[in-house]
Design a protein around this motif. Structure first.
Motif, PDB file in Angstrom:
ATOM      1  N   SER A  45       0.838  -1.204   0.000  1.00  0.00           N
ATOM      2  CA  SER A  45       0.000   0.000   0.000  1.00  0.00           C
ATOM      3  C   SER A  45       0.871   1.251   0.000  1.00  0.00           C
ATOM      4  CB  SER A  45      -0.912   0.008   1.230  1.00  0.00           C
ATOM      5  OG  SER A  45      -1.757  -1.125   1.256  1.00  0.00           O
ATOM      6  N   VAL A  92      -4.675   2.225  -1.873  1.00  0.00           N
ATOM      7  CA  VAL A  92      -3.763   3.194  -2.468  1.00  0.00           C
ATOM      8  C   VAL A  92      -4.276   4.577  -2.113  1.00  0.00           C
ATOM      9  CG1 VAL A  92      -4.986   3.070  -4.693  1.00  0.00           C
ATOM     10  CG2 VAL A  92      -2.678   4.050  -4.580  1.00  0.00           C
ATOM     11  N   ALA A  93      -3.395   5.444  -1.598  1.00  0.00           N
ATOM     12  CA  ALA A  93      -3.793   6.792  -1.184  1.00  0.00           C
ATOM     13  C   ALA A  93      -2.648   7.762  -1.446  1.00  0.00           C
ATOM     14  CB  ALA A  93      -4.181   6.811   0.295  1.00  0.00           C
ATOM     15  N   PRO A  94      -2.378   8.068  -2.714  1.00  0.00           N
ATOM     16  CA  PRO A  94      -1.275   8.982  -3.006  1.00  0.00           C
ATOM     17  C   PRO A  94      -1.588  10.394  -2.514  1.00  0.00           C
ATOM     18  CG  PRO A  94      -2.545   8.548  -4.995  1.00  0.00           C
ATOM     19  CD  PRO A  94      -3.070   7.620  -3.939  1.00  0.00           C
ATOM     20  N   SER A 132       1.181   4.113  -2.978  1.00  0.00           N
ATOM     21  CA  SER A 132       0.892   5.506  -2.656  1.00  0.00           C
ATOM     22  C   SER A 132       2.080   6.411  -2.969  1.00  0.00           C
ATOM     23  CB  SER A 132       0.485   5.631  -1.184  1.00  0.00           C
ATOM     24  OG  SER A 132      -0.672   4.844  -0.922  1.00  0.00           O
TER      25      SER A 132
END
Length: 226
Positions: free
Chosen positions: A133, A157-159, A137
């Motif tokens: 993850s 996923v947290a870009p 990201s």
């Protein structure tokens, strides 16, 4: 160790240079000198110090750099590549533990040390579980540095920002009980495909693990000509 200017945004500032200022590192596993409270290992293959591919690999929650090298080190160095394996400052990576900052700073400093001693011609980022993850990201936030992301059993996923268009390879076990495949691997791959990224997604009949056979498959996908 000073944090990079944009650590809270997940941005990495160090870049490889065609001229390596320091003496090349011999083959083997080296501790990267980052000062107190920061740990990273670098695996260097045998042979002349020519420009090489570099894989940055993040361990899962509660893991250490040694576990990353155990998972991917032999396969990468066997292909003539370098592996940089940081250890998270806390029990897992900063993005998951409350906010970007310290781990980004450690990784940026580690990259600076590597680029000072090794010629690098391409860079991918990868990881397992929480590390996958994190790789997704940070990979999307630094697509101008990483040309590919290798994610083994990611949860999300947290870009924090998006830069460039790295290719993405994801694998996930269909019987994963830690990060169930339907709300994790499948959802993440659909999300990224819908956003326009070049995504390769594969499932296998198994649980929450990095399968030995998936590592060379991922590396061959990354390093294939063209």
């Amino acid at each position: 160790m000073a944090a990079p200017r944009r650590a809270a945004e997940g941005r990495l500032e160090n870049r490889p240079s065609p001229v390596v200022p320091g003496p090349p590192l011999p083959a083997g596993v080296h501790e990267v000198d980052l000062g107190p409270g920061a740990e990273a290992l670098l695996a260097v293959p045998p042979g002349e110090p020519v420009p090489r591919p570099l894989l940055v690999f993040f361990h899962g929650a509660g893991g250490k750099a040694e576990q990353s090298l155990a998972a991917v080190g032999e396969a990468v160095t066997g292909r003539g590549g370098l592996v940089l394996a940081p250890t998270s400052v806390g029990s897992t990576w900063d993005l998951i533990a409350g906010g970007l900052g310290r781990d980004v700073a450690v990784m940026d400093a580690a990259l600076g040390e590597v680029f000072g001693r090794a010629a690098v011609d391409r860079i991918a980022v990868g990881g397992f579980s929480d590390g996958a993850s994190y790789a997704l990201s940070l990979g999307l936030a630094n697509g101008d540095l990483f040309d590919a992301v290798l994610a083994f059993a990611p949860g999300f996923v947290a870009p924090p920002t998006q830069e460039g268009e790295p290719r993405i390879w994801i694998t996930h076990g269909a019987q994963d009980r830690v990060l169930p495949v339907d709300r994790c691997g499948r959802r993440v791959s659909r999300q990224l495909s819908a956003a326009g990224y070049d995504v390769t997604y594969e499932e296998f009949d198994g649980g929450h693990a990095v399968r030995r056979e998936d590592v060379p498959a991922a590396l061959d996908w990354w390093l294939r000509p063209g």
